[in-house]
Write an enzyme that holds these catalytic residues in place. Structure first.
Site, PDB file in Angstrom:
ATOM      1  N   HIS A 187       0.804  -1.215   0.000  1.00 16.55           N
ATOM      2  CA  HIS A 187       0.000   0.000   0.000  1.00 16.55           C
ATOM      3  C   HIS A 187       0.841   1.271   0.000  1.00 16.55           C
ATOM      4  O   HIS A 187       0.324   2.336  -0.329  1.00 16.55           O
ATOM      5  CB  HIS A 187      -0.930   0.014   1.214  1.00 16.55           C
ATOM      6  N   CYS A 188       2.109   1.198   0.339  1.00 15.80           N
ATOM      7  CA  CYS A 188       2.884   2.433   0.542  1.00 15.80           C
ATOM      8  C   CYS A 188       3.860   2.756  -0.589  1.00 15.80           C
ATOM      9  O   CYS A 188       3.802   3.833  -1.173  1.00 15.80           O
ATOM     10  CB  CYS A 188       3.642   2.347   1.868  1.00 15.80           C
ATOM     11  N   ILE A 189       4.780   1.851  -0.867  1.00 15.94           N
ATOM     12  CA  ILE A 189       5.877   2.182  -1.772  1.00 15.94           C
ATOM     13  C   ILE A 189       5.409   2.527  -3.179  1.00 15.94           C
ATOM     14  O   ILE A 189       5.945   3.452  -3.793  1.00 15.94           O
ATOM     15  CB  ILE A 189       6.926   1.049  -1.795  1.00 15.94           C
ATOM     16  N   ASP A 195       3.229   6.323  -2.307  1.00 19.96           N
ATOM     17  CA  ASP A 195       3.738   7.516  -1.626  1.00 19.96           C
ATOM     18  C   ASP A 195       4.502   8.484  -2.531  1.00 19.96           C
ATOM     19  O   ASP A 195       4.315   9.702  -2.428  1.00 19.96           O
ATOM     20  CB  ASP A 195       4.621   7.111  -0.443  1.00 19.96           C
TER      21      ASP A 195
END
Length: 450
Positions: free
Chosen positions: A280-282, A285
């Site tokens: 979900h992040c890399i 973001d």
């Protein structure tokens, strides 16, 4: 600054309740971030009320069942039976809690712009029931300014004012699902308050549950911290993905190069190539940072280039599959292709933004007969922007030998690499997963590194 209108008695009362774990905590969003937080705070003696709009999740939790692979049903049952945790879809019960933690998704939109609809909707829900003296903390990953400019107005819509009537802070989640070395209770928590008193309260809350709290001067610094952490990883993964393409053309094994380079005890950190970014992040973001930079008239060329490289990797893998099948006298269309792994990283059941799922769709679009095998993912979940619907195929000699190509997308420990190599006619390895098994074999290899 501390507002002169703030009630010092309410502040001291909440501060004491947070420090002695007598406060009641509300966690909104009971997924990969929220559920570990529930377990963390309940384990410290707090009473925790979990909120989720998905009634099926609530029902399963109330029945003592887990829907997250690395959190067992036994642990969920223990939380429920211990009397410290209740799950609900009734947001009117927000009035019962003293601190509210927001752990909702912040994906990208169709044009890779921030989609804060879940944060906004959650803020509106809280705003309807917000009472004086409560602490609200956003944990969802987002760009600097979200807490102040997006969430705060929704919370204040009912007439209460942040820093005077209620408290507001940001603390970025730092979950690494399936990593046995780190958990919610061992990872330092960065905390930035909307004002001084909000920051103190947020520090007290996390200080009761984690070994180290890192206070920063504002919500924006804490938000930027999270963006920096994952942009750093995304850029370095893009670098090694690009080097993989160069070394591949030169006939050099990039994994051997990385193994050699990481023996240097200083000045180097190993990153590894793959079929694309997941989680979900890399993958998300850096685009949040790029978007907010544009609003300030700046272009993050370095980050944007890294994003282009990473998002192109699935297509590179498909090109390698196409070329390998062509060399075998076959076309992608009509070929039977088994994808090994659906999760975005090894040994978890998390398929969020998984490049494996994108690979399945790309292969289906080209006419391949696609199946997948993943011991952690029995069936592909419904995913935003994805249409592929498949169930996992058990691995066997018969299944492998029936394929025209086996594509390794995730290197789960549960996979039997010797079985895979023995019974597959063509293997495309995007993770360097077969290196050890191949080193023990002699003769020509039927494995293509991608």
């Amino acid at each position: 600054m501390i507002s002169k209108d703030t009630d010092p008695g309410a502040f001291q009362s909440l501060l004491g309740a947070l420090k002695d774990c007598s406060a009641r905590i509300g966690v909104i969003g009971l997924g990969y971030v929220g559920l570990p937080l529930v377990e963390l705070f309940a384990g410290c003696g707090f009473r925790v009320l979990g909120f989720d709009i998905d009634s099926s999740k609530v029902e399963r939790l109330q029945a003592g069942e887990s829907y997250i692979g690395h959190i067992s049903s036994e642990r969920v049952s223990a939380l429920r039976d211990g009397g410290h945790f209740t799950a609900t879809s009734d947001f009117s019960r927000l009035t019962e809690v003293d601190a509210i933690l927001i752990c909702v998704p912040t994906p990208l939109g169709k044009h890779r712009e921030p989609d804060l609809s879940a944060v906004i909707a959650t803020g509106q829900s809280i705003g309807r029931y917000l009472r004086r003296g409560q602490l609200v903390i956003l944990e969802s990953t987002t760009y600097p300014g979200t807490t102040r400019d997006v969430l705060k107005p929704e919370l204040e819509a009912g007439g209460l004012v942040a820093g005077r009537d209620f408290y507001l802070a940001y603390s970025p989640e730092r979950e690494d699902p399936g990593n046995p070395k780190f958990s919610a209770g061992t990872i330092p928590k960065v905390v930035g308050g909307y004002d001084e008193m909000s920051g103190q309260l947020a520090q007290a809350l996390y200080g009761a549950a984690v070994p180290e709290v890192v206070p920063v001067t504002s919500c924006e610094v804490a938000e930027a911290c999270k963006i920096l952490e994952n942009t750093y990883r995304a850029v370095n993964i893009a670098l090694v993905n690009e080097l993989k393409l160069v070394f591949e053309r030169m006939g050099i094994d990039v994994w051997e190069v990385i193994d050699a380079a990481k023996t240097k005890p200083f000045g180097f950190q190993a990153f590894y190539p793959g079929p694309g970014l997941g989680g979900h992040c890399i993958p998300i973001d850096p685009f949040y940072l790029t978007w907010v930079a544009h609003t300030y008239g700046l272009h993050t060329r370095f980050i944007e280039l890294a994003g282009e490289i990473n998002t192109a990797m699935p297509h590179h893998v498909i090109d390698r599959v196409t070329a390998a099948l062509n060399d075998a006298g076959k076309a992608v269309k009509g070929s039977r292709i088994l994808v090994l792994g659906a999760a975005y990283k090894p040994n978890v059941d998390d398929c969020r933004e998984s490049p494996a799922v994108e690979l399945m769709e790309l292969l289906q679009d080209r006419g391949a007969t696609v199946s997948y095998s993943d011991p952690h993912v029995p069936a592909l979940p419904l995913m935003r922007g994805r249409t592929v619907r498949l169930e996992s195929t058990p691995l066997s000699a018969e299944t492998l030998s029936a394929q025209d190509c086996v594509l390794i997308a995730t290197d789960h420990k549960a996979f039997d690499w010797e079985l895979i190599l023995t019974h597959s006619s063509l293997v495309i390895d995007t993770r360097g997963a077969t290196r050890k098994a191949l080193a023990e074999r002699t003769g020509p290899s039927h494995v293509i590194k991608a």
